[in-house]
Design an enzyme around this catalytic site. Structure first.
Site, PDB file in Angstrom:
ATOM      1  N   HIS A  40       0.868  -1.186   0.000  1.00  0.00           N
ATOM      2  CA  HIS A  40       0.000   0.000   0.000  1.00  0.00           C
ATOM      3  C   HIS A  40       0.898   1.227   0.000  1.00  0.00           C
ATOM      4  CE1 HIS A  40       1.085  -0.832   4.169  1.00  0.00           C
ATOM      5  NE2 HIS A  40       1.243   0.477   4.214  1.00  0.00           N
ATOM      6  N   HIS A 129       6.578   6.882  -1.183  1.00  0.00           N
ATOM      7  CA  HIS A 129       7.355   5.663  -1.457  1.00  0.00           C
ATOM      8  C   HIS A 129       6.490   4.439  -1.185  1.00  0.00           C
ATOM      9  CE1 HIS A 129       7.617   6.083   2.904  1.00  0.00           C
ATOM     10  NE2 HIS A 129       7.788   4.768   2.946  1.00  0.00           N
TER      11      HIS A 129
HETATM   12  P1  2AM Z   1       6.104   2.728   5.522  1.00  0.00           P
HETATM   13  O1  2AM Z   1       5.479   2.328   4.244  1.00  0.00           O
HETATM   14  O2  2AM Z   1       6.971   3.910   5.404  1.00  0.00           O
HETATM   15  O3  2AM Z   1       6.715   1.586   6.246  1.00  0.00           O
HETATM   16  C1  2AM Z   1       1.402   0.720   8.343  1.00  0.00           C
HETATM   17  O4  2AM Z   1       2.186   0.445   9.454  1.00  0.00           O
HETATM   18  C2  2AM Z   1       2.018   1.771   7.489  1.00  0.00           C
HETATM   19  O5  2AM Z   1       2.145   2.984   8.220  1.00  0.00           O
HETATM   20  C3  2AM Z   1       3.403   1.398   7.017  1.00  0.00           C
HETATM   21  O6  2AM Z   1       3.363   1.254   5.625  1.00  0.00           O
HETATM   22  C4  2AM Z   1       4.300   2.542   7.419  1.00  0.00           C
HETATM   23  O7  2AM Z   1       4.890   3.230   6.381  1.00  0.00           O
HETATM   24  C5  2AM Z   1       3.385   3.582   7.971  1.00  0.00           C
HETATM   25  N1  2AM Z   1       3.990   4.195   9.150  1.00  0.00           N
HETATM   26  C6  2AM Z   1       4.398   5.462   9.223  1.00  0.00           C
HETATM   27  N2  2AM Z   1       4.870   5.734  10.445  1.00  0.00           N
HETATM   28  C7  2AM Z   1       4.804   4.591  11.156  1.00  0.00           C
HETATM   29  C8  2AM Z   1       5.173   4.237  12.470  1.00  0.00           C
HETATM   30  N3  2AM Z   1       5.670   5.129  13.329  1.00  0.00           N
HETATM   31  N4  2AM Z   1       4.979   2.962  12.843  1.00  0.00           N
HETATM   32  C9  2AM Z   1       4.480   2.064  11.986  1.00  0.00           C
HETATM   33  N5  2AM Z   1       4.091   2.337  10.732  1.00  0.00           N
HETATM   34  C10 2AM Z   1       4.246   3.594  10.317  1.00  0.00           C
END
Ligand code: 2AM
Length: 192
Positions: A40, A129
């Site tokens: 996603h 990203h």
């Molecule tokens: P990411 O794609 O950069 O890993 C679900 O956990 C989504 O939320 C993940 O895709 C993650 O992004 C994003 N996310 C952003 N901040 C986060 C955090 N502090 N902890 C976990 N997930 C986070």
């Protein structure tokens, strides 16, 4: 409940990414790969929320989605956060559509802030990203770096941003499980 808002990835892109992951994983780096069905594009990570907040979050998502007409994204290249010296996350970057996605994320955060829903990303600039994997250690990272450098993202890796989804994330030892709580479609044309 742990919540985040993201753009869903169409099945054909998930299939293309799964093929890419199969190639990259042969480098033998110490990476926990994202399960293709879980792919996603995160716009906003909300973290732990009370169930009472869900309805105002849904409203913010719905209104933000209405402000943009469907647009397309093209994936560009592989990269890492923080750097190849200190690798944390391997991602697929976005070229065309990145600005629009940033505006969509900013609009969403404004609406959430107005509804007094703070996001966990406060202060950090939005960097569009698609997360492909998370490094557990640096072991064989340079082999992955070489594999990533020689990979050319095919032109067919293009997708429409057609809806926003509010997801609940549940964490299990075998990995996270995401459930869509609400989906809001972007209009095909503004004013529609
Ligand atoms: P990411 O794609 O950069 O890993 C679900 O956990 C989504 O939320 C993940 O895709 C993650 O992004 C994003 N996310 C952003 N901040 C986060 C955090 N502090 N902890 C976990 N997930 C986070």
């Amino acid at each position: 409940m742990r919540l985040f808002i993201a753009v869903p990835i169409p099945p054909e892109i998930k299939t293309a990414v799964a093929e890419l992951l199969a190639v990259l994983s042969r480098a033998g780096a110490d990476v926990k790969w994202v399960r293709p069905e879980n792919l996603h594009l995160t716009l906003s990570f909300l973290g732990e929320r009370r169930i009472e907040d869900v309805s105002s979050i849904k409203t913010a998502v719905e209104r933000s989605a209405r402000e943009f007409a469907v647009f397309s994204l093209a994936f560009s290249r592989l990269g890492v956060f923080e750097s190849w010296e200190r690798p944390r996350v391997l991602w697929l970057g976005i070229e065309r559509g990145a600005n629009a996605l940033g505006e969509l994320a900013a609009g969403l955060d404004r609406r959430l802030a107005r509804a007094r829903i703070e996001t966990a990303e406060k202060g950090r600039p939005f960097a569009a990203h698609l997360t492909l994997g998370r490094f557990r250690s640096r072991r064989h990272a340079e082999r992955l770096r070489d594999a990533a450098a020689s990979f050319a993202v095919p032109r067919s890796m293009e997708m429409p941003v057609a809806s926003l989804i509010l997801y609940e994330s549940r964490l299990f030892p075998e990995g996270p499980s995401y459930t869509a709580l609400a989906e809001s479609e972007l209009p095909t044309a503004l004013g529609a």
